[in-house]
Design an enzyme around this catalytic site. Structure first.
Site, PDB file in Angstrom:
ATOM      1  N   SER A 153       0.840  -1.187   0.000  1.00  0.00           N
ATOM      2  CA  SER A 153       0.000   0.000   0.000  1.00  0.00           C
ATOM      3  C   SER A 153       0.887   1.254   0.000  1.00  0.00           C
ATOM      4  O   SER A 153       1.639   1.472  -0.952  1.00  0.00           O
ATOM      5  CB  SER A 153      -0.965  -0.062   1.190  1.00  0.00           C
ATOM      6  OG  SER A 153      -2.027   0.841   1.040  1.00  0.00           O
ATOM      7  N   ASP A 233      -9.107  -5.264  -4.412  1.00  0.00           N
ATOM      8  CA  ASP A 233      -8.683  -3.867  -4.363  1.00  0.00           C
ATOM      9  C   ASP A 233      -9.673  -3.059  -5.188  1.00  0.00           C
ATOM     10  O   ASP A 233     -10.346  -3.588  -6.083  1.00  0.00           O
ATOM     11  CB  ASP A 233      -7.276  -3.709  -4.962  1.00  0.00           C
ATOM     12  CG  ASP A 233      -6.177  -3.776  -3.919  1.00  0.00           C
ATOM     13  OD1 ASP A 233      -6.344  -3.173  -2.843  1.00  0.00           O
ATOM     14  OD2 ASP A 233      -5.142  -4.421  -4.174  1.00  0.00           O
ATOM     15  N   HIS A 265      -7.350  -5.963  -0.039  1.00  0.00           N
ATOM     16  CA  HIS A 265      -6.213  -5.071   0.167  1.00  0.00           C
ATOM     17  C   HIS A 265      -5.392  -5.452   1.402  1.00  0.00           C
ATOM     18  O   HIS A 265      -4.222  -5.099   1.498  1.00  0.00           O
ATOM     19  CB  HIS A 265      -6.739  -3.636   0.323  1.00  0.00           C
ATOM     20  CG  HIS A 265      -5.680  -2.590   0.385  1.00  0.00           C
ATOM     21  ND1 HIS A 265      -5.061  -2.088  -0.739  1.00  0.00           N
ATOM     22  CD2 HIS A 265      -5.108  -1.947   1.441  1.00  0.00           C
ATOM     23  CE1 HIS A 265      -4.163  -1.187  -0.374  1.00  0.00           C
ATOM     24  NE2 HIS A 265      -4.167  -1.074   0.937  1.00  0.00           N
TER      25      HIS A 265
END
Length: 290
Positions: A153, A233, A265
């Protein structure tokens, strides 16, 4: 231009809120579960692996890293440098060792890097810190046989910025052989228009200066880049990963795009604590082939 620029403010917020896209849990619950999973995995790794914890690479409170060593570091070892996510605002190295055990058991050392998160940390400073941490590791450990970056991320963004470093300013030439960029953000401009920037307080200039998409350097020929994204995602995260991977490839980099089914995610990275997980195996294969 189209794309994100045509989205309403609400739609853009939604796209850049990863916790809203998981089919497993609600928004708050998924973040809490992620904190708990990564913290518990890190505690286990600290208990079972040989470690050097809270090693300062600079003078700041958060300029520290944890190193997890193989049981028998026979002089030389590959090193995976893990850079945590948390939207540049939360998490720390103390939740960043969860991937260590499957790697150290195969002779790979792991360094979990801390850096100043917002609001005290600013984007320019965070990028500088992770670059300095890599330079520090190279200078400290003569036995490193290739460096592999791994970021999740916001950490994938920071790892990508490490790829664009001019190392002449640091007095070292790290042998970066691979980078595993997981569910990252590579163009910060859309972030300026979301709640995420409330804490980061980035200007357009800062966002452009720190967008990997805008700073792709000529390919480091020995370096393999894996850009991984989760099925769950958001479309914007998926688009960013695809476009950054394509841009690297156009610049001559050796790039693989991995679209992982059945993960979101958060568990896309949490599962690195499992040796049998596909992404763990891909990382081990990348290191063994080098």
């Amino acid at each position: 231009m189209g794309g994100w620029r045509d989205m309403s403010a609400e739609a853009l917020e939604e796209q850049y809120s990863p916790s809203r896209w998981s089919p497993r849990l609600g928004s708050d619950a998924i973040v809490q579960a992620h904190l708990e999973a990564t913290a518990a995995g890190t505690q286990q790794a600290r208990a079972e692996a040989r470690t050097s914890l809270h090693v300062p690479y600079g003078d700041g409170d958060r300029e520290k890293l944890d190193i997890y060593f193989p049981a028998d570091p026979a002089g030389t070892f590959p090193l995976l440098v893990y850079i945590h996510g948390g939207y540049w605002q939360c998490l720390s190295k103390d939740e960043s060792g969860f991937a260590a055990l499957p790697l150290v058991s195969r002779g790979v050392a792991v360094a979990a890097v801390g850096y100043d998160t917002a609001p005290t940390g600013h984007m320019d400073a965070m990028v500088l810190q992770v670059r300095r941490s890599v330079a520090f590791l190279v200078q400290r450990h003569a036995g490193i046989r290739g460096i592999y970056l791994c970021g999740h991320s916001a950490g994938a963004h920071l790892a990508a910025m490490v790829l664009s470093t001019d190392w002449t300013e640091y007095g070292v030439a790290p042998d970066i052989k691979g980078a595993v960029l997981v569910s990252g953000v590579y163009d910060l401009e859309p972030i300026l228009h979301t709640y995420v920037n409330d804490e980061l307080n980035m200007s357009q200039e800062v966002a452009q200066r720190n967008s990997p998409m805008l700073h792709i350097t000529p390919a480091a020929m020995a370096c393999q880049v894996l850009v991984a994204v989760a099925q769950h995602d958001s479309p914007e995260f998926r688009r960013q990963s695809q476009e950054y991977g394509q841009a690297l490839r156009a610049a001559g980099w050796s790039v693989s795009l991995l679209d992982l089914a059945g993960v979101d995610h958060f568990d896309i990275i949490e599962k690195l604590s499992e040796e049998s997980y596909v992404l763990t195996q891909v990382i081990l294969n990348m290191i063994s082939r080098a």
